[in-house]
Design a protein around this motif. Structure first.
Motif, short mmCIF file in Angstrom:
data_model
loop_
_atom_site.label_atom_id
_atom_site.label_comp_id
_atom_site.label_asym_id
_atom_site.label_seq_id
_atom_site.Cartn_x
_atom_site.Cartn_y
_atom_site.Cartn_z
N GLY A 154 50.93 34.21 43.70
CA GLY A 154 49.66 34.18 43.31
C GLY A 154 48.95 35.36 43.52
N VAL A 155 47.69 35.36 43.16
CA VAL A 155 46.88 36.66 43.26
C VAL A 155 46.46 37.25 44.59
CG1 VAL A 155 44.57 35.58 43.28
CG2 VAL A 155 44.69 37.88 42.67
N ARG A 156 46.75 36.47 45.64
CA ARG A 156 46.54 36.69 47.08
C ARG A 156 47.99 36.48 47.72
NH1 ARG A 156 42.31 33.25 45.56
NH2 ARG A 156 40.12 34.06 45.93
N SER A 157 48.78 37.10 47.12
CA SER A 157 50.20 37.03 47.58
C SER A 157 50.52 37.60 48.91
CB SER A 157 51.14 38.12 46.39
OG SER A 157 52.38 38.09 47.12
N ALA A 158 51.04 36.62 49.70
CA ALA A 158 51.10 37.16 51.18
C ALA A 158 52.67 38.09 51.07
CB ALA A 158 51.72 35.84 51.95
N VAL A 159 53.44 37.87 50.11
CA VAL A 159 54.66 38.69 49.94
C VAL A 159 54.13 40.29 49.62
CG1 VAL A 159 56.83 39.28 48.57
CG2 VAL A 159 56.31 36.94 49.36
N ARG A 160 53.30 40.37 48.78
CA ARG A 160 52.85 41.64 48.39
C ARG A 160 52.09 42.48 49.52
NH1 ARG A 160 49.10 40.15 44.73
NH2 ARG A 160 47.41 40.60 46.16
N THR A 161 51.34 41.48 50.35
CA THR A 161 50.70 41.98 51.58
C THR A 161 51.77 42.39 52.69
OG1 THR A 161 48.66 40.60 51.13
CG2 THR A 161 49.08 41.30 53.37
N ALA A 162 52.76 41.51 52.68
CA ALA A 162 53.92 41.81 53.73
C ALA A 162 54.64 43.25 53.44
CB ALA A 162 54.84 40.85 53.72
N LEU A 163 54.58 43.44 52.00
CA LEU A 163 55.40 44.67 51.81
C LEU A 163 54.29 45.83 51.70
CD1 LEU A 163 57.03 43.35 48.38
CD2 LEU A 163 58.26 44.08 50.64
N GLY A 164 53.08 45.78 52.06
CA GLY A 164 51.89 46.67 52.08
C GLY A 164 51.79 47.51 50.97
N LEU A 165 51.88 46.74 49.60
CA LEU A 165 51.77 47.28 48.43
C LEU A 165 50.34 47.10 48.01
CD1 LEU A 165 54.73 45.84 46.41
CD2 LEU A 165 54.46 48.39 47.09
N PRO A 166 49.76 48.18 47.47
CA PRO A 166 48.17 48.26 46.79
C PRO A 166 48.16 47.36 45.61
CG PRO A 166 49.32 50.13 46.00
CD PRO A 166 50.34 49.71 47.00
N PHE A 167 47.14 46.96 45.23
CA PHE A 167 46.89 45.92 43.95
C PHE A 167 45.88 46.59 43.38
CE2 PHE A 167 46.52 41.50 42.31
CZ PHE A 167 47.36 41.38 41.42
N PRO A 168 45.80 47.90 42.68
CA PRO A 168 44.77 48.60 42.30
C PRO A 168 43.86 47.75 41.07
CG PRO A 168 46.83 49.57 41.42
CD PRO A 168 47.24 48.42 42.59
N GLY A 169 42.78 47.97 40.79
CA GLY A 169 42.19 47.36 39.64
C GLY A 169 40.67 46.97 40.26
N GLY A 170 40.17 46.07 39.69
CA GLY A 170 38.52 45.67 39.93
C GLY A 170 38.33 44.69 39.29
N SER A 171 36.96 44.00 39.42
CA SER A 171 36.89 42.79 38.52
C SER A 171 36.31 43.19 37.26
CB SER A 171 35.46 42.12 39.32
OG SER A 171 34.78 41.18 38.97
N VAL A 172 36.69 42.42 36.26
CA VAL A 172 36.31 42.68 34.90
C VAL A 172 35.11 41.66 34.54
CG1 VAL A 172 38.27 40.97 34.08
CG2 VAL A 172 37.11 42.85 32.54
N ILE A 173 34.94 40.60 34.87
CA ILE A 173 33.87 39.56 34.55
C ILE A 173 33.74 38.70 35.85
CG2 ILE A 173 35.40 38.03 33.47
CD1 ILE A 173 33.28 37.07 31.91
N ARG A 174 32.35 38.22 36.14
CA ARG A 174 32.09 37.61 37.45
C ARG A 174 31.28 36.47 37.04
NH1 ARG A 174 27.68 39.76 40.45
NH2 ARG A 174 28.35 38.42 42.07
N SER A 175 31.37 35.44 37.67
CA SER A 175 30.71 34.05 37.37
C SER A 175 30.95 33.33 36.05
CB SER A 175 29.10 34.18 37.43
OG SER A 175 28.32 33.09 37.74
N LEU A 176 32.39 33.33 35.65
CA LEU A 176 32.70 32.35 34.70
C LEU A 176 32.79 30.94 35.39
CD1 LEU A 176 35.78 34.38 34.02
CD2 LEU A 176 34.05 33.54 32.04
N VAL A 177 32.30 29.90 34.34
CA VAL A 177 32.24 28.78 34.75
C VAL A 177 33.12 27.99 33.80
CG1 VAL A 177 29.90 28.72 35.66
CG2 VAL A 177 30.22 28.22 33.25
N LEU A 178 34.08 26.86 34.47
CA LEU A 178 35.00 26.02 33.68
C LEU A 178 34.66 24.80 34.00
CD1 LEU A 178 38.50 27.72 34.64
CD2 LEU A 178 37.27 27.97 32.35
N ALA A 179 34.90 23.68 33.08
CA ALA A 179 34.95 22.50 33.38
C ALA A 179 35.93 21.62 32.25
CB ALA A 179 33.54 21.75 32.97
#
Length: 504
Positions: A187-212
């Protein structure tokens, strides 16, 4: 190997223990498992199931305890993903869990006719992600995947031959597992990616989406609707069992994900975007989240791979997130299988094609989903005019709408032809009817399929990462057809020959 791990005999007769002998009669390397998959979402489950079905020893590790609900946002399964599931014998059962939509209405004026898609699955399937996971988990269990739940990755290291991963076991004790390869599908908070020390460049495209997920008092005029007013947008889609998924956004309500959300807020956004809230009531799930656009630079670092949201994340527009991850898994699984075969292994260099094929696809999905969400958020006169122009072009120019549907559905995704070959190599193979059955039924063997005229023979190209004993041979139903086509296990053409073939 952990003392808590015991040998296990699966339904296929393999034993999943170090030094074991597999169905092929070969002895595996002295590691705890051949492939470690971290993350038991759809991507990890499909990958692990593919590998285990092919006779590869797989351990799938999941941070969550088994049975803990993972309320996910995915709900749409596109045509290409259904074809991949068809190649695993799961598509028809999954279709029965939801509802199929032949038309999607965007921005209140653009109708996309999905029935024009050149596929047995010429529609969008609306079904909860947990239904996809249920079928994939059942398949993985039957194939003999070893599951370790409530086990958290703490770090990893690798050398030229193995990957060593450190975990915290369910009882809090340290656990070490070694493997030939490791795949992070966590997933997006990947522990594998973190352990590899890889960057995850980008940013937020949209905030405060609601789902139901809600019930409705009134029947919507369109089965699938997406529309916006400039300061709001919303979409609505049916699950087919009386429940509807609604997602909304308001420019005037930009708050952190931790801010509570209630049904009144969702009703208000829906009324402003769609003109009515359709009497929505009795929500079974409500959530607020934000959406990022990010992609890791490299999907492979040595013997470690990333797939799904661990490698790329984007806006929910187009519903391509889960679908892209499943396509990652389908691409990687057959390559790992080919390299790990004990009898006739493919060269390790084959694994490099995972990056070269799937990274551009992830980048394309970021662009297309980002464009869709920005059109939905359009509020200035210029951006709203651009949205209207886009809708008019797609409505009036059939090739344009066909291409748009092809890319969103995944049917139009293609890879570069292998060296020494030409198109249609690299393109999706259609589900043609052959003497032995449909192509995607034959792909359920998990092998390459070689299609020739009846009695025809052809030498395989030297670049084909498959030996004759791992081929499924099929024949054209048309007796006048004299060509040969080699189809990869993931349903893409690897090679074609247009020369006349000799008869046996």
């Amino acid at each position: 190997m952990s003392t808590a791990e015991t040998p296990k005999t699966t339904q296929t007769g393999r034993t999943t223990q170090t030094g074991r002998t597999t169905e092929t009669g070969r002895t595996t390397d002295p590691t705890d498992t051949q492939v470690l998959v971290i993350g038991a979402g759809p991507t990890g489950l499909l990958l692990a199931g593919d590998l285990a079905t092919a006779g590869v020893d797989v351990t799938l590790v999941e941070r969550r305890p088994h049975g803990l609900a993972n309320m996910t946002r995915a709900f749409g399964v596109h045509a290409r993903t259904l074809e991949q599931l068809d190649a695993r014998g799961l598509a028809d059962e999954l279709v029965a869990t939801g509802t199929t939509l032949g038309t999607a209405r965007l921005f209140g004026r653009l109708d996309l006719d999905l029935t024009r898609l050149p596929s047995r699955f010429n529609h969008l399937l609306v079904t909860p992600q947990y239904e996809v996971e249920r079928l994939l988990e059942r398949r993985a269990v039957a194939a003999g995947v070893t599951f370790r739940y409530d086990t958290e990755l703490r770090g990893l290291r690798q050398d030229t031959d193995t990957v060593t991963a450190e975990f915290t076991a369910p009882d809090g004790a340290p656990l070490t597992l070694t493997a030939r390869h490791l795949v992070g599908t966590d997933g997006v908070r990947s522990a594998v990616r973190t352990a590899l020390g890889l960057p995850f460049p980008g940013g937020s495209v949209i905030r405060s989406l609601v789902l139901a997920d809600v019930r409705l008092t009134e029947e919507p005029a369109d089965a699938f609707s997406v529309s916006g007013s400039g300061d709001t947008f919303a979409f609505l889609a049916p699950f087919g069992d009386g429940w509807y998924r609604v997602m909304g956004w308001s420019r005037t309500r930009q708050v952190p994900d931790t801010e509570p959300v209630d049904l009144d807020e969702i009703r208000e956004i829906t009324r402003r975007a769609l003109g009515t809230d359709l009497g929505m009531h009795d929500p079974r799930w409500i959530s607020r989240f934000h959406s990022d656009e990010r992609q890791v630079p490299s999907y492979r670092v040595g013997r470690v791979f990333l797939a799904g949201d661990a490698a790329h994340v984007h806006s929910p527009a187009g519903g391509q997130g889960m679908n892209t991850g499943l396509q990652d898994a389908a691409n990687l699984s057959w390559k790992l299988t080919a390299v790990l075969r004990g009898d006739t292994p493919a060269p390790e260099a084959l694994l490099d094609s995972y990056q070269s094929e799937r990274h551009p696809v992830g980048a394309t999905v970021l662009r297309t989903s980002g464009a869709l969400v920005r059109l939905a958020m359009a509020h200035t006169p210029l951006t709203r005019a651009a949205r209207s122009l886009t809708a008019r072009i797609l409505s009036a120019v059939r090739p344009a709408s066909t291409r748009a549907m092809s890319m969103i559905s995944g049917l139009g995704i293609a890879y570069a032809p292998p060296a020494g070959s030409q198109r249609p190599a690299g393109r999706r193979a259609p589900d043609v009817r052959l003497r032995e059955g449909r192509l995607y039924e034959l792909l359920r063997a998990g092998e390459f399929v070689l299609i020739t005229p009846e009695g025809g023979l052809t030498p395989l190209p030297g670049t084909a990462p498959v030996s004759p004993e791992h081929l499924v041979h099929a024949t054209w139903t048309d007796p006048t057809r004299r060509t040969a086509v080699l189809v990869r296990p993931d349903g893409y053409v690897h090679w074609t020959s247009d020369r006349t073939l000799q008869k046996t």
